[in-house]
Design an enzyme around this catalytic site. Sequence first.
Site, short mmCIF file in Angstrom:
data_model
loop_
_atom_site.label_atom_id
_atom_site.label_comp_id
_atom_site.label_asym_id
_atom_site.label_seq_id
_atom_site.Cartn_x
_atom_site.Cartn_y
_atom_site.Cartn_z
N GLU A 71 0.81 -1.22 0.00
CA GLU A 71 0.00 0.00 0.00
C GLU A 71 0.85 1.28 0.00
OE1 GLU A 71 -2.76 -0.23 3.26
OE2 GLU A 71 -3.68 -2.06 2.54
N GLU A 113 -4.93 -8.84 1.00
CA GLU A 113 -5.60 -8.51 2.26
C GLU A 113 -7.09 -8.34 2.01
OE1 GLU A 113 -4.17 -5.14 4.52
OE2 GLU A 113 -2.08 -5.68 4.11
O1 IFM Z 1 -3.82 -3.21 9.29
C1 IFM Z 1 -3.82 -2.71 8.01
C2 IFM Z 1 -2.66 -3.23 7.22
O2 IFM Z 1 -1.45 -2.95 7.83
C3 IFM Z 1 -2.65 -2.61 5.85
N1 IFM Z 1 -3.91 -2.73 5.19
C4 IFM Z 1 -5.10 -2.38 5.93
C5 IFM Z 1 -5.10 -3.06 7.28
C6 IFM Z 1 -6.37 -2.67 8.07
O3 IFM Z 1 -6.42 -1.30 8.25
#
Ligand code: IFM
Length: 458
Positions: free
Chosen positions: A167, A353
């Site tokens: 990200e 994710e």
């Molecule tokens: O916890 C975070 C992660 O580190 C990066 N993506 C989003 C998740 C939830 O906010």
Amino acid sequence: MPERLLFPEGFLWGAATASYQIEGAYDEAGKGESIWDRFSHTPGKIWGGDTGDVACDHYHRVAEDVALMAKLGLQVYRFSISWPRILPQGKGKVNKAGIEFYDRLVDRLMDAEIIPFVTLYHWDLPQALQDMGGWANRDVAYYFRDYAAIVADALGDRVRHWITHNEPWVTAVLGYMTGVHAPGIADSRQAVLAAHHLLLSHGETVRALRDILDDATQLGITLNFSPAYPATESPEDAVAAQKADAFSNRWFLDPIFRGHYPEELQERFADEMEEWSPDDLAAMAAPIDFLGVNYYSRQVVHADPSQRAGYRSVRVQESRYTDMDWEIFPQGLYDLLTRLQRDYDPAALYITENGAAFKDVLEPGRRVRDQERIDYLHDHFIKAHEAIQAGVKLRGYFVWSLMDNFEWAYGYSKRFGIVYVDYETCERIPKDSARWYHDVIAENGPLAKENGKGTGVS
Ligand code: IFM
């Protein structure tokens, strides 16, 4: 018996974590200070004054955690490397103990037949590099490439899947534009520069790792996406959605897959953008083997000329929201995946994710009945399945997160895990969702309907 939606053979099911969020041991065994150590130790930055000093104490519990993953039936595990554990100053002298820690973790995963996916950067920049300007300093892009080469050299005989950044949009925007994340800077010019150098560091690292690692290696990057939908059918809201899409989704996608920044973004940041060198743009577009997709929610936007961006987000009254106040919108995952395949045609995609925070309750008897999380995951799995049927080259799915952990500015107040962590004792307690996920993995897909709920309807 409801029908089971089977995923393609070889589809990989796993879970993800990140170094600062779970490791703890923040100043042990030669590790240097990271920007998150500095930020979390600064009063007022993190909810409740929480820090990652101990976190889930994963650093000391690797054996237990890998055994837990094996018990849950995970086939893949995505974790990140702490740069200051490897290079306490960000460059120069290597900390042997840091390498050994990840070396042991990878060995244990291999023994348990769990495939490691390594993220090289999940936000814990060495503070020494921040003292030189952090990602706003072009040199850091090359220090990153050199650090990545050291890690690849140490683990590349066993690790086949590498993610350069997690990200990078969040790194640039939350770290340098709004300042709610480390290093806590609120300066658009620095944010635009940081984004450029993050992209450059990605491309340079892909090139470098191709030289070091063998042909079986898969290189990629993980981007966060928030598909933008117009609040109404007005032409103004359609334009607003396009602008939001450029800012939230295409800022990193376009340079990586097309070698240029989106036009809308160049307009929005006309004062901050510069004439970028064609060599930089070419480097960013180095071919990758997969795109990692982080999806949690969508945004619904309304045109608003009083905002610099030209729009604002609105709340959808009839929708349900998670404990992060993020709208639950599984259809967005289908729309996103099919759009990515159609418009950018990545060689492969992984959901790196997806998951949700809810107000979990640890009941007497040490049980957590997190049906809302099961419903959330179930409905998103169904949409991923539909996307595969529609031709998306989706190869795997990582639930965020393996266990509750340090949720950045929210500290420990938000729980995303399928495993509950008792922060008093660091005990791990699999939630109902962990048991449910175990069965999904064992069967290679969820039931079409989950207990009459979570039917994938959105
Ligand atoms: O916890 C975070 C992660 O580190 C990066 N993506 C989003 C998740 C939830 O906010």
